[in-house]
Write a protein that holds these residues in place. Sequence first.
Motif, mmCIF file in Angstrom:
data_model
loop_
_atom_site.group_PDB
_atom_site.id
_atom_site.type_symbol
_atom_site.label_atom_id
_atom_site.label_comp_id
_atom_site.label_asym_id
_atom_site.label_seq_id
_atom_site.Cartn_x
_atom_site.Cartn_y
_atom_site.Cartn_z
ATOM 1 N N TRP A 90 67.374 39.170 -5.399
ATOM 2 C CA TRP A 90 67.598 38.816 -6.370
ATOM 3 C C TRP A 90 67.064 37.772 -7.266
ATOM 4 C CZ3 TRP A 90 70.974 41.055 -9.744
ATOM 5 C CH2 TRP A 90 71.215 41.093 -10.792
ATOM 6 N N ALA A 96 65.749 42.486 -8.413
ATOM 7 C CA ALA A 96 66.464 42.957 -8.772
ATOM 8 C C ALA A 96 66.922 43.812 -10.494
ATOM 9 C CB ALA A 96 66.860 41.503 -10.119
ATOM 10 N N ILE A 99 67.478 46.932 -8.522
ATOM 11 C CA ILE A 99 69.143 46.358 -8.228
ATOM 12 C C ILE A 99 70.167 47.002 -9.571
ATOM 13 C CG2 ILE A 99 70.800 45.239 -7.661
ATOM 14 C CD1 ILE A 99 69.385 43.739 -5.202
ATOM 15 N N MET A 107 77.239 45.781 -3.167
ATOM 16 C CA MET A 107 75.318 45.506 -2.878
ATOM 17 C C MET A 107 76.089 45.017 -0.813
ATOM 18 S SD MET A 107 73.702 45.855 -4.405
ATOM 19 C CE MET A 107 74.612 46.640 -6.062
ATOM 20 N N SER A 121 69.888 36.586 -0.409
ATOM 21 C CA SER A 121 70.331 38.119 -0.989
ATOM 22 C C SER A 121 71.574 37.895 -1.135
ATOM 23 C CB SER A 121 69.849 38.579 -0.271
ATOM 24 O OG SER A 121 68.412 38.525 0.245
ATOM 25 N N LEU A 125 73.389 37.226 -4.870
ATOM 26 C CA LEU A 125 73.993 38.326 -5.086
ATOM 27 C C LEU A 125 75.591 37.839 -5.672
ATOM 28 C CD1 LEU A 125 72.464 41.313 -3.251
ATOM 29 C CD2 LEU A 125 72.377 41.506 -5.883
ATOM 30 N N LYS A 130 77.592 40.568 -8.069
ATOM 31 C CA LYS A 130 78.000 41.765 -7.068
ATOM 32 C C LYS A 130 78.914 41.693 -6.510
ATOM 33 C CE LYS A 130 74.722 43.145 -9.222
ATOM 34 N NZ LYS A 130 75.209 44.022 -10.299
ATOM 35 N N VAL A 132 79.416 41.323 -2.858
ATOM 36 C CA VAL A 132 78.839 41.974 -1.160
ATOM 37 C C VAL A 132 78.960 42.354 0.217
ATOM 38 C CG1 VAL A 132 76.462 40.905 -0.087
ATOM 39 C CG2 VAL A 132 77.042 40.082 -2.913
#
Length: 195
Positions: A90, A96, A99, A107, A121, A125, A130, A132
């Motif tokens: 990110w 980024a 994504i 993710m 990461s 994220l 996000k 994750v």
Amino acid sequence: MPLIDRDDSALVIIDVQSNFYPPTRLDVDRQRFQEMVRRIAWITSVADRLAVPVVVTEEDPAVSGHTVAEIREALPAKAVTLAKNAFAVWDNPGIAAAIEATGRTTMVLVGIETDICVAHSAIQLHDAGKRVVVIDDAAYSPGRAHDRGLRRVTGQGIETLSTKELFYDWVRTIECADTFHDTHRDLTPPPGVRL
């Protein structure tokens, strides 16, 4: 937490490169490393067949080489491979943007190293809003560093799943799983994954 929705997932493959580890560093963990590569190649093939977007990163490819052949051969035609200069995906504007361009908010992270690039990461994220998920048997750091990395991410509220769990979250039903297996007989499950 709800199940992982394949229609909201993007697969992020982090730094599984041909020269990342000198052979002497892998002497003790060579089998575990090779099994991780096989799992990632298999997850990548599954993602391709389920229309899950794939973003691949390569840390300092001039030194560490490119993504290992077994994974590279499984990449969907639309997969994006980008050089990574900061440990967290990110924190690299181009990555980024790639994504974000997937339009997905979940993710799914695999790759190396669990305690550094994967953990950084996952945390960045997650902090960016996000969902994750780290696939614990498709991530790698040598020795105890792998477990330390997993502890760090779970301590931040980030989910971990196995390759098997991810597959069944993505297919959801017996009928869909059976259809997938019948349609894709060429995809033999990787080591340690009993479907």
